[in-house]
Motif scaffolding. Structure first.
Motif, PDB file in Angstrom:
ATOM      1  N   ALA A  19     -88.486 -10.456  -9.202  1.00  0.00           N
ATOM      2  CA  ALA A  19     -87.939  -9.817 -10.412  1.00  0.00           C
ATOM      3  C   ALA A  19     -87.805 -10.828 -11.561  1.00  0.00           C
ATOM      4  CB  ALA A  19     -86.582  -9.199 -10.074  1.00  0.00           C
ATOM      5  N   ILE A  20     -87.138 -11.926 -11.323  1.00  0.00           N
ATOM      6  CA  ILE A  20     -86.933 -12.924 -12.386  1.00  0.00           C
ATOM      7  C   ILE A  20     -88.204 -13.750 -12.571  1.00  0.00           C
ATOM      8  CG2 ILE A  20     -85.622 -15.006 -12.992  1.00  0.00           C
ATOM      9  CD1 ILE A  20     -83.176 -13.728 -11.674  1.00  0.00           C
ATOM     10  N   ASP A  39     -95.987 -17.806  -4.448  1.00  0.00           N
ATOM     11  CA  ASP A  39     -95.136 -16.829  -3.760  1.00  0.00           C
ATOM     12  C   ASP A  39     -95.674 -16.574  -2.358  1.00  0.00           C
ATOM     13  OD1 ASP A  39     -93.017 -14.590  -5.249  1.00  0.00           O
ATOM     14  OD2 ASP A  39     -93.662 -14.201  -3.181  1.00  0.00           O
ATOM     15  N   LEU A  61     -97.600 -19.597  -1.213  1.00  0.00           N
ATOM     16  CA  LEU A  61     -96.626 -20.658  -0.906  1.00  0.00           C
ATOM     17  C   LEU A  61     -95.500 -20.109  -0.054  1.00  0.00           C
ATOM     18  CD1 LEU A  61     -95.387 -23.551  -1.448  1.00  0.00           C
ATOM     19  CD2 LEU A  61     -94.104 -22.477  -3.300  1.00  0.00           C
ATOM     20  N   ASP A  62     -95.186 -20.855   1.011  1.00  0.00           N
ATOM     21  CA  ASP A  62     -93.959 -20.609   1.777  1.00  0.00           C
ATOM     22  C   ASP A  62     -93.087 -21.840   1.583  1.00  0.00           C
ATOM     23  OD1 ASP A  62     -91.924 -20.331   3.575  1.00  0.00           O
ATOM     24  OD2 ASP A  62     -93.212 -20.001   5.333  1.00  0.00           O
ATOM     25  N   ILE A  63     -91.967 -21.680   0.889  1.00  0.00           N
ATOM     26  CA  ILE A  63     -91.146 -22.859   0.551  1.00  0.00           C
ATOM     27  C   ILE A  63     -90.496 -23.488   1.782  1.00  0.00           C
ATOM     28  CG2 ILE A  63     -90.694 -22.043  -1.808  1.00  0.00           C
ATOM     29  CD1 ILE A  63     -87.707 -21.586  -0.832  1.00  0.00           C
ATOM     30  N   ARG A  93     -84.529 -14.713   2.256  1.00  0.00           N
ATOM     31  CA  ARG A  93     -83.346 -14.315   3.020  1.00  0.00           C
ATOM     32  C   ARG A  93     -83.815 -13.534   4.241  1.00  0.00           C
ATOM     33  NH1 ARG A  93     -84.597 -11.915  -2.293  1.00  0.00           N
ATOM     34  NH2 ARG A  93     -83.360 -10.061  -2.642  1.00  0.00           N
ATOM     35  N   TYR A 120     -85.499 -25.124  -1.073  1.00  0.00           N
ATOM     36  CA  TYR A 120     -85.398 -25.725  -2.415  1.00  0.00           C
ATOM     37  C   TYR A 120     -85.461 -27.255  -2.308  1.00  0.00           C
ATOM     38  CZ  TYR A 120     -84.364 -21.506  -5.208  1.00  0.00           C
ATOM     39  OH  TYR A 120     -84.447 -20.303  -5.883  1.00  0.00           O
ATOM     40  N   TYR A 167     -74.669 -17.237   0.114  1.00  0.00           N
ATOM     41  CA  TYR A 167     -75.168 -17.435  -1.262  1.00  0.00           C
ATOM     42  C   TYR A 167     -74.275 -18.437  -2.007  1.00  0.00           C
ATOM     43  CZ  TYR A 167     -77.549 -15.852  -5.574  1.00  0.00           C
ATOM     44  OH  TYR A 167     -78.302 -15.764  -6.721  1.00  0.00           O
ATOM     45  N   LYS A 171     -75.868 -21.858  -3.366  1.00  0.00           N
ATOM     46  CA  LYS A 171     -75.996 -22.111  -4.803  1.00  0.00           C
ATOM     47  C   LYS A 171     -75.123 -23.293  -5.241  1.00  0.00           C
ATOM     48  CE  LYS A 171     -79.142 -19.093  -5.913  1.00  0.00           C
ATOM     49  NZ  LYS A 171     -80.532 -19.565  -5.979  1.00  0.00           N
ATOM     50  N   ILE A 200     -78.167  -9.692 -12.713  1.00  0.00           N
ATOM     51  CA  ILE A 200     -79.320  -9.112 -13.404  1.00  0.00           C
ATOM     52  C   ILE A 200     -79.378  -7.616 -13.098  1.00  0.00           C
ATOM     53  CG2 ILE A 200     -81.848  -9.198 -13.645  1.00  0.00           C
ATOM     54  CD1 ILE A 200     -80.570 -11.817 -14.516  1.00  0.00           C
TER      55      ILE A 200
HETATM   56  N1  LIG Z   1     -81.210 -11.166  -9.371  1.00  0.00           N
HETATM   57  C1  LIG Z   1     -80.028 -11.686  -9.736  1.00  0.00           C
HETATM   58  O1  LIG Z   1     -79.074 -10.970 -10.068  1.00  0.00           O
HETATM   59  C2  LIG Z   1     -79.848 -13.185  -9.749  1.00  0.00           C
HETATM   60  C3  LIG Z   1     -78.721 -13.721 -10.363  1.00  0.00           C
HETATM   61  C4  LIG Z   1     -78.548 -15.100 -10.378  1.00  0.00           C
HETATM   62  C5  LIG Z   1     -79.478 -15.911  -9.785  1.00  0.00           C
HETATM   63  N2  LIG Z   1     -80.579 -15.377  -9.190  1.00  0.00           N
HETATM   64  C6  LIG Z   1     -81.545 -16.299  -8.573  1.00  0.00           C
HETATM   65  O2  LIG Z   1     -82.799 -16.149  -9.206  1.00  0.00           O
HETATM   66  C7  LIG Z   1     -83.840 -16.475  -8.267  1.00  0.00           C
HETATM   67  C8  LIG Z   1     -84.852 -15.329  -8.209  1.00  0.00           C
HETATM   68  O3  LIG Z   1     -84.175 -14.156  -7.814  1.00  0.00           O
HETATM   69  P1  LIG Z   1     -84.830 -12.689  -7.933  1.00  0.00           P
HETATM   70  O4  LIG Z   1     -83.715 -11.757  -8.201  1.00  0.00           O
HETATM   71  O5  LIG Z   1     -85.992 -12.716  -8.823  1.00  0.00           O
HETATM   72  O6  LIG Z   1     -85.317 -12.447  -6.414  1.00  0.00           O
HETATM   73  P2  LIG Z   1     -86.471 -11.468  -5.881  1.00  0.00           P
HETATM   74  O7  LIG Z   1     -86.104 -11.114  -4.486  1.00  0.00           O
HETATM   75  O8  LIG Z   1     -86.748 -10.362  -6.844  1.00  0.00           O
HETATM   76  O9  LIG Z   1     -87.761 -12.404  -5.857  1.00  0.00           O
HETATM   77  C9  LIG Z   1     -87.822 -13.502  -4.981  1.00  0.00           C
HETATM   78  C10 LIG Z   1     -89.283 -13.886  -4.754  1.00  0.00           C
HETATM   79  O10 LIG Z   1     -89.277 -14.972  -3.814  1.00  0.00           O
HETATM   80  C11 LIG Z   1     -90.349 -14.753  -2.907  1.00  0.00           C
HETATM   81  N3  LIG Z   1     -90.081 -15.480  -1.667  1.00  0.00           N
HETATM   82  C12 LIG Z   1     -89.208 -15.126  -0.673  1.00  0.00           C
HETATM   83  N4  LIG Z   1     -89.274 -16.033   0.316  1.00  0.00           N
HETATM   84  C13 LIG Z   1     -90.177 -16.974  -0.049  1.00  0.00           C
HETATM   85  C14 LIG Z   1     -90.673 -18.154   0.559  1.00  0.00           C
HETATM   86  N5  LIG Z   1     -90.254 -18.553   1.769  1.00  0.00           N
HETATM   87  N6  LIG Z   1     -91.589 -18.890  -0.117  1.00  0.00           N
HETATM   88  C15 LIG Z   1     -92.034 -18.486  -1.339  1.00  0.00           C
HETATM   89  N7  LIG Z   1     -91.629 -17.352  -1.951  1.00  0.00           N
HETATM   90  C16 LIG Z   1     -90.696 -16.625  -1.312  1.00  0.00           C
HETATM   91  C17 LIG Z   1     -90.427 -13.236  -2.726  1.00  0.00           C
HETATM   92  O11 LIG Z   1     -91.684 -12.829  -2.226  1.00  0.00           O
HETATM   93  C18 LIG Z   1     -90.132 -12.750  -4.137  1.00  0.00           C
HETATM   94  O12 LIG Z   1     -91.327 -12.573  -4.878  1.00  0.00           O
HETATM   95  C19 LIG Z   1     -83.138 -16.756  -6.934  1.00  0.00           C
HETATM   96  O13 LIG Z   1     -82.881 -18.133  -6.823  1.00  0.00           O
HETATM   97  C20 LIG Z   1     -81.814 -16.027  -7.102  1.00  0.00           C
HETATM   98  O14 LIG Z   1     -80.803 -16.544  -6.293  1.00  0.00           O
HETATM   99  C21 LIG Z   1     -80.793 -14.029  -9.154  1.00  0.00           C
END
Ligand SMILES: NC(=O)c1ccc[n+]([C@@H]2O[C@H](COP(=O)([O-])OP(=O)(O)OC[C@H]3O[C@@H](n4cnc5c(N)ncnc54)[C@H](O)[C@@H]3O)[C@@H](O)[C@H]2O)c1
Length: 255
Positions: A19-20, A39, A61-63, A93, A120, A167, A171, A200
């Protein structure tokens, strides 16, 4: 911020298909950068890259896998000759993630911490090794307001959501890893900062939004686009003297 402020910078966004991440990728491309959509969901990454008409590339990528992280770095250096920046943004997660404190099993707590915080660390460690060799590099670690403030559990009353205990631990640790890495690599041309968004918008209920938004100054819950100004500042040379810091973007929720 100027249209070409990231001109030809090679910028890796982990979780770039999420999403972000999608919003970050589009923002980087709009400012002249080349976004690497890194991703574990390679199909979604490819679709997004195609949509960016030659200014983005998909990368599998798998982190949590050192082989995977090392491979993407070697491939990018070989094809582009450099990597300018990394946005550590993936959100791994497991299937039990998101339970309330009493229901979190020890094994799940450890697995989620390992994947997210450990991932990370692994990505930042390996990119910093490459950055050190090229003499510069820029990392933005994604945290959250919940890395530095205690949760307001009451905003989740009457919803199936909570603020997961893993979380908070993850964080908070990412914010301190940011300071650790910034200090460790001081003087090498590498800088490391953190971006901490508030919640978000993602189809949450009206009751939840009302409870959440009353703690905010104006808009309340954010769109991912609301993070772009801060991200672009951290990615650009305009923040070149900034390292080890955490920028909170939350419309005042954490005050
Ligand atoms: N959404 C919110 O409200 C919010 C608020 C504050 C911070 N964040 C942070 O922003 C960041 C992105 O969040 P988001 O909401 O976009 O999450 P999301 O779940 O929409 O997207 C996460 C992406 O990470 C990928 N992913 C999962 N495991 C993976 C791995 N092992 N290797 C590589 N890619 C992998 C997924 O395929 C996905 O495309 C995160 O660090 C989250 O904690 C989100």
């Amino acid at each position: 911020m100027q249209a070409n402020s990231l001109k030809n910078k090679i910028i890796v966004v982990t979780g770039g298909a999420g999403a972000i991440g999608q919003c970050f990728v589009r923002g980087i491309v709009e400012r002249g950068g080349i976004a690497i959509v890194a991703d574990i969901n390679i199909d979604a990454a490819k679709l997004l890259a195609q949509d960016c008409a030659g200014h983005a590339e998909a990368a599998d990528l798998d982190i949590t896998s050192k082989d995977s992280v090392v491979t993407i770095i070697a491939d990018l250096i070989q094809r582009h000759g450099r990597i300018d920046a990394l946005v550590n943004n993936a959100y791994p997660r497991n299937k039990n993630y998101g339970k309330k404190l009493e229901d979190v099993a020890y094994a799940d707590f450890c697995e989620n911490v390992n994947m997210h915080l450990g991932g990370y660390f692994l990505v930042a460690q390996q990119f910093c090794l490459a950055f050190k060799q090229q003499g510069y590099g820029n990392i933005i670690n994604m945290s959250s307001i919940y890395g530095s403030m205690a949760p307001r559990f009451e905003v989740y009353d009457g919803t199936p959501m909570t603020m997961p205990v893993e979380y908070a631990a993850i964080k908070a640790a990412i914010e301190h890893l940011t300071r650790y890495f910034a200090q460790y690599f001081k003087g090498t041309g590498i800088r490391v900062n953190c971006l901490s968004p508030g919640g978000i918008l993602a189809g949450q209920s009206a009751d939840f939004l009302m409870a959440y938004n009353k703690h905010c100054a104006s808009k309340g819950m954010l769109d991912a686009n609301d993070l772009l100004g801060a991200l672009m500042f951290l990615l650009s040379d305009e923040s070149s003297l900034m390292s080890g810091q955490n920028l909170l973007i939350d419309d005042g929720f954490s005050l």
